[in-house]
Design an enzyme around this catalytic site. Structure first.
Site, PDB file in Angstrom:
ATOM      1  N   HIS A  45       0.806  -1.222   0.000  1.00 16.79           N
ATOM      2  CA  HIS A  45       0.000   0.000   0.000  1.00 16.79           C
ATOM      3  C   HIS A  45       0.840   1.274   0.000  1.00 16.79           C
ATOM      4  CE1 HIS A  45       0.550  -0.815   4.330  1.00 16.79           C
ATOM      5  NE2 HIS A  45       0.449   0.484   4.509  1.00 16.79           N
ATOM      6  N   ASP A  46       1.989   1.264   0.642  1.00 13.19           N
ATOM      7  CA  ASP A  46       2.828   2.457   0.748  1.00 13.19           C
ATOM      8  C   ASP A  46       4.083   2.389  -0.114  1.00 13.19           C
ATOM      9  OD1 ASP A  46       1.243   4.036   2.407  1.00 13.19           O
ATOM     10  OD2 ASP A  46       2.193   3.321   4.250  1.00 13.19           O
ATOM     11  N   LYS A  49       6.005   5.432  -1.301  1.00 16.56           N
ATOM     12  CA  LYS A  49       6.864   6.235  -0.423  1.00 16.56           C
ATOM     13  C   LYS A  49       8.322   6.189  -0.860  1.00 16.56           C
ATOM     14  CE  LYS A  49       4.032   6.362   3.744  1.00 16.56           C
ATOM     15  NZ  LYS A  49       3.927   5.951   5.165  1.00 16.56           N
ATOM     16  N   HIS A  74       2.407   9.811  -2.589  1.00 15.14           N
ATOM     17  CA  HIS A  74       2.825   8.408  -2.550  1.00 15.14           C
ATOM     18  C   HIS A  74       1.742   7.474  -3.092  1.00 15.14           C
ATOM     19  CE1 HIS A  74       0.555   7.931   1.264  1.00 15.14           C
ATOM     20  NE2 HIS A  74       0.625   6.636   1.030  1.00 15.14           N
ATOM     21  N   ASP A 129      -4.550  -0.818   7.797  1.00 12.42           N
ATOM     22  CA  ASP A 129      -3.393   0.064   7.929  1.00 12.42           C
ATOM     23  C   ASP A 129      -3.574   1.040   9.093  1.00 12.42           C
ATOM     24  OD1 ASP A 129      -0.922   1.306   7.237  1.00 12.42           O
ATOM     25  OD2 ASP A 129      -2.020   2.837   6.119  1.00 12.42           O
TER      26      ASP A 129
END
Length: 185
Positions: A45-46, A49, A74, A129
């Site tokens: 999901h990230d 970043k 992001h 999350d």
């Protein structure tokens, strides 16, 4: 793992988010194959970043408005990294990356999607999350107590989060605690 090394979050964060996501997907009624795809996709999901400067990503304390606007990128960066794959899991990860910050009431980002316009993968991963992030210590904050997290989830039911998924979360909270205890930091 690449994304997590940049943001100094533990590998257990992604394991917990993955397991929470699969559990919530199965409780929602998703078939095992799709729930297992989400298990593998949700930790990405990230991934966007990796495109955020360290000065923002690792900043202690609150981001300025300009820094937060950069941080929000992001979601699209992650989507762009993953979207052209022909692999089913990476397509799912692209959806998760793009939509895990959308909110049920339409106030999220990057597109302001609302309700069921947000893919079920994004709605599930958002809860997984946030539950884990709030309960974990980060460079910019202390971990929240469970009661504070529960109050937040109740307050944000139907605003930030899909209300049905929040009901499932609370009805099966013991299963979420089992996962949290299995993958402690």
């Amino acid at each position: 793992e690449i994304g997590e090394t940049r943001s100094k979050e533990t590998g257990n964060h992604v394991k917990r988010v993955a397991e929470y996501s699969r559990l919530l997907a199965l409780l929602w009624g998703m078939n095992k194959k799709d729930a297992n795809n989400l298990l593998i996709a949700s930790p990405m999901h990230d991934i966007g970043k990796v495109g955020i400067p360290d000065s923002i990503l690792k900043k202690e304390g609150k981001l300025t408005n300009d820094e937060f606007e950069i941080m929000k990128e992001h979601a699209i960066i992650g989507y762009n990294i993953l979207k052209d794959s022909n692999r089913e899991i990476l397509k799912a990860a692209a959806i998760v990356a793009k939509e895990h910050h959308e909110k049920w009431d339409g106030s999220g980002y990057p597109f302001g999607l609302k309700g069921e316009e947000i893919h079920i993968y994004g709605r599930i991963t958002a809860i997984a999350d946030v539950f884990d992030a709030l309960g974990s210590e980060r460079c910019y904050k202390k971990a929240w107590e469970d009661e504070r997290i529960f109050e937040f989830f109740q307050k944000e039911k139907g605003k930030h989060f899909d209300p049905y998924l929040i009901e499932l979360f609370f009805c099966h909270i013991d299963k979420f605690f089992e996962i949290r205890n299995k993958y402690k930091d």
